[in-house]
Scaffold this motif. Structure first.
Motif, PDB file in Angstrom:
ATOM      1  N   GLY A   1       0.824  -1.206   0.000  1.00 10.91           N
ATOM      2  CA  GLY A   1       0.000   0.000   0.000  1.00 10.91           C
ATOM      3  C   GLY A   1       0.854   1.251   0.000  1.00 10.91           C
ATOM      4  N   SER A   2       1.960   1.220   0.729  1.00  9.02           N
ATOM      5  CA  SER A   2       2.872   2.365   0.758  1.00  9.02           C
ATOM      6  C   SER A   2       3.527   2.579  -0.603  1.00  9.02           C
ATOM      7  N   VAL A   3       3.965   1.506  -1.225  1.00  5.54           N
ATOM      8  CA  VAL A   3       4.582   1.612  -2.553  1.00  5.54           C
ATOM      9  C   VAL A   3       3.544   2.095  -3.567  1.00  5.54           C
ATOM     10  N   ALA A   4       2.335   1.565  -3.509  1.00  7.18           N
ATOM     11  CA  ALA A   4       1.280   1.984  -4.432  1.00  7.18           C
ATOM     12  C   ALA A   4       0.948   3.469  -4.252  1.00  7.18           C
ATOM     13  N   ALA A   5       0.911   3.940  -3.017  1.00 10.83           N
ATOM     14  CA  ALA A   5       0.639   5.355  -2.758  1.00 10.83           C
ATOM     15  C   ALA A   5       1.754   6.228  -3.312  1.00 10.83           C
ATOM     16  N   SER A   6       2.980   5.785  -3.163  1.00  7.93           N
ATOM     17  CA  SER A   6       4.114   6.518  -3.716  1.00  7.93           C
ATOM     18  C   SER A   6       4.032   6.585  -5.238  1.00  7.93           C
ATOM     19  N   LEU A   7       3.677   5.469  -5.869  1.00  9.70           N
ATOM     20  CA  LEU A   7       3.522   5.454  -7.327  1.00  9.70           C
ATOM     21  C   LEU A   7       2.404   6.396  -7.768  1.00  9.70           C
ATOM     22  N   ALA A   8       1.318   6.411  -7.017  1.00  5.86           N
ATOM     23  CA  ALA A   8       0.198   7.292  -7.368  1.00  5.86           C
ATOM     24  C   ALA A   8       0.622   8.757  -7.298  1.00  5.86           C
ATOM     25  N   LEU A   9       1.441   9.102  -6.317  1.00  6.03           N
ATOM     26  CA  LEU A   9       1.928  10.479  -6.206  1.00  6.03           C
ATOM     27  C   LEU A   9       2.918  10.808  -7.327  1.00  6.03           C
ATOM     28  N   THR A  10       3.673   9.793  -7.747  1.00  7.03           N
ATOM     29  CA  THR A  10       4.697  10.010  -8.766  1.00  7.03           C
ATOM     30  C   THR A  10       4.124  10.068 -10.169  1.00  7.03           C
ATOM     31  N   ASP A  11       3.298   9.078 -10.528  1.00  3.45           N
ATOM     32  CA  ASP A  11       2.819   9.018 -11.914  1.00  3.45           C
ATOM     33  C   ASP A  11       1.320   9.268 -12.063  1.00  3.45           C
ATOM     34  N   GLY A  12       0.629   9.393 -10.940  1.00  9.40           N
ATOM     35  CA  GLY A  12      -0.804   9.659 -11.003  1.00  9.40           C
ATOM     36  C   GLY A  12      -1.668   8.446 -11.251  1.00  9.40           C
ATOM     37  N   ASN A  13      -1.069   7.290 -11.468  1.00  6.59           N
ATOM     38  CA  ASN A  13      -1.836   6.085 -11.775  1.00  6.59           C
ATOM     39  C   ASN A  13      -1.947   5.119 -10.602  1.00  6.59           C
ATOM     40  N   GLY A  14      -0.869   4.908  -9.890  1.00  9.33           N
ATOM     41  CA  GLY A  14      -0.872   3.909  -8.833  1.00  9.33           C
ATOM     42  C   GLY A  14      -0.925   2.512  -9.406  1.00  9.33           C
ATOM     43  N   CYS A  15      -1.435   1.586  -8.642  1.00  2.00           N
ATOM     44  CA  CYS A  15      -1.514   0.202  -9.092  1.00  2.00           C
ATOM     45  C   CYS A  15      -2.502  -0.558  -8.208  1.00  2.00           C
ATOM     46  N   ASP A  16      -2.833  -1.752  -8.635  1.00  2.00           N
ATOM     47  CA  ASP A  16      -3.681  -2.635  -7.835  1.00  2.00           C
ATOM     48  C   ASP A  16      -2.798  -3.381  -6.846  1.00  2.00           C
ATOM     49  N   ILE A  17      -3.369  -3.695  -5.698  1.00  2.00           N
ATOM     50  CA  ILE A  17      -2.666  -4.518  -4.712  1.00  2.00           C
ATOM     51  C   ILE A  17      -3.413  -5.829  -4.584  1.00  2.00           C
TER      52      ILE A  17
ATOM     53  N   THR B   1       4.686  -6.875  -9.482  1.00  2.00           N
ATOM     54  CA  THR B   1       5.779  -6.617  -8.553  1.00  2.00           C
ATOM     55  C   THR B   1       5.463  -7.398  -7.292  1.00  2.00           C
ATOM     56  N   ALA B   2       6.374  -8.300  -6.917  1.00  2.00           N
ATOM     57  CA  ALA B   2       6.101  -9.164  -5.768  1.00  2.00           C
ATOM     58  C   ALA B   2       7.379  -9.869  -5.332  1.00  2.00           C
ATOM     59  N   ASP B   3       7.271 -10.569  -4.215  1.00  2.00           N
ATOM     60  CA  ASP B   3       8.365 -11.404  -3.749  1.00  2.00           C
ATOM     61  C   ASP B   3       8.710 -12.433  -4.831  1.00  2.00           C
ATOM     62  N   PRO B   4       9.989 -12.730  -5.028  1.00  2.00           N
ATOM     63  CA  PRO B   4      10.395 -13.689  -6.058  1.00  2.00           C
ATOM     64  C   PRO B   4       9.717 -15.056  -5.948  1.00  2.00           C
ATOM     65  N   MET B   5       9.301 -15.440  -4.757  1.00  2.00           N
ATOM     66  CA  MET B   5       8.639 -16.740  -4.589  1.00  2.00           C
ATOM     67  C   MET B   5       7.290 -16.778  -5.307  1.00  2.00           C
ATOM     68  N   LEU B   6       6.701 -15.609  -5.591  1.00  2.00           N
ATOM     69  CA  LEU B   6       5.406 -15.559  -6.263  1.00  2.00           C
ATOM     70  C   LEU B   6       5.525 -15.602  -7.783  1.00  2.00           C
ATOM     71  N   ARG B   7       6.720 -15.516  -8.296  1.00  2.00           N
ATOM     72  CA  ARG B   7       6.921 -15.586  -9.747  1.00  2.00           C
ATOM     73  C   ARG B   7       6.324 -16.879 -10.305  1.00  2.00           C
ATOM     74  N   HIS B   8       6.363 -17.932  -9.538  1.00  2.00           N
ATOM     75  CA  HIS B   8       5.931 -19.254 -10.004  1.00  2.00           C
ATOM     76  C   HIS B   8       4.413 -19.384 -10.148  1.00  2.00           C
ATOM     77  N   VAL B   9       3.660 -18.453  -9.605  1.00  2.00           N
ATOM     78  CA  VAL B   9       2.202 -18.503  -9.759  1.00  2.00           C
ATOM     79  C   VAL B   9       1.684 -17.427 -10.713  1.00  2.00           C
ATOM     80  N   CYS B  10       2.594 -16.682 -11.326  1.00  2.00           N
ATOM     81  CA  CYS B  10       2.225 -15.681 -12.324  1.00  2.00           C
ATOM     82  C   CYS B  10       2.319 -16.294 -13.719  1.00  2.00           C
ATOM     83  N   ARG B  11       1.705 -15.620 -14.672  1.00  2.00           N
ATOM     84  CA  ARG B  11       1.846 -16.052 -16.060  1.00  2.00           C
ATOM     85  C   ARG B  11       3.308 -16.000 -16.471  1.00  2.00           C
ATOM     86  N   LYS B  12       3.715 -16.931 -17.279  1.00  2.00           N
ATOM     87  CA  LYS B  12       5.118 -16.988 -17.717  1.00  2.00           C
ATOM     88  C   LYS B  12       5.504 -15.769 -18.551  1.00  2.00           C
ATOM     89  N   ASP B  13       4.551 -15.161 -19.266  1.00  2.00           N
ATOM     90  CA  ASP B  13       4.860 -14.008 -20.106  1.00  2.00           C
ATOM     91  C   ASP B  13       4.678 -12.667 -19.390  1.00  2.00           C
TER      92      ASP B  13
END
Length: 97
Positions: A9-25, A60-72
């Motif tokens: 949430g802190s990183v997303a808030a920082s992104l929203a202040l920086t680029d105006g878009n933010g992201c989903d958590i 953007t996540a912990d490297p252990m979560l890479r294995h449950v994301c789409r390969k592309d």
């Protein structure tokens, strides 16, 4: 961003202040409902994590979560001690300060 609500949430808030878009958590921890925004999702279990993260082209996540994301999917490693423990300890960045 996938992980626990305070850090992500802190990183997303920082992104929203920086680029105006933010992201989903995508929150993987319990007791976080009051910390989530309208764009955020709380998930439980690998099947639900895989299903939700599979809908994203970029994660953007912990490297252990890479294995449950789409390969592309474009994957940005952001190690978190609670997920990968000491495995990526030397790669955990200082986000504040």
């Amino acid at each position: 961003m996938a992980g626990e609500s305070v850090t992500m949430g802190s990183v997303a808030a920082s992104l929203a202040l920086t680029d105006g878009n933010g992201c989903d958590i995508v929150c993987l921890t319990e007791e976080t409902q009051s910390l989530l925004g309208s764009r955020d999702t709380k998930v439980q279990g690998e099947a639900q994590i895989r299903q939700v993260l599979g809908g994203y082209d970029e994660v953007t996540a912990d490297p252990m979560l890479r294995h449950v994301c789409r390969k592309d999917a474009l994957f940005h490693e952001l190690p978190h001690f609670a997920y990968s423990g000491r495995l990526y300890l030397g790669k955990i960045p200082t986000l504040i300060g």
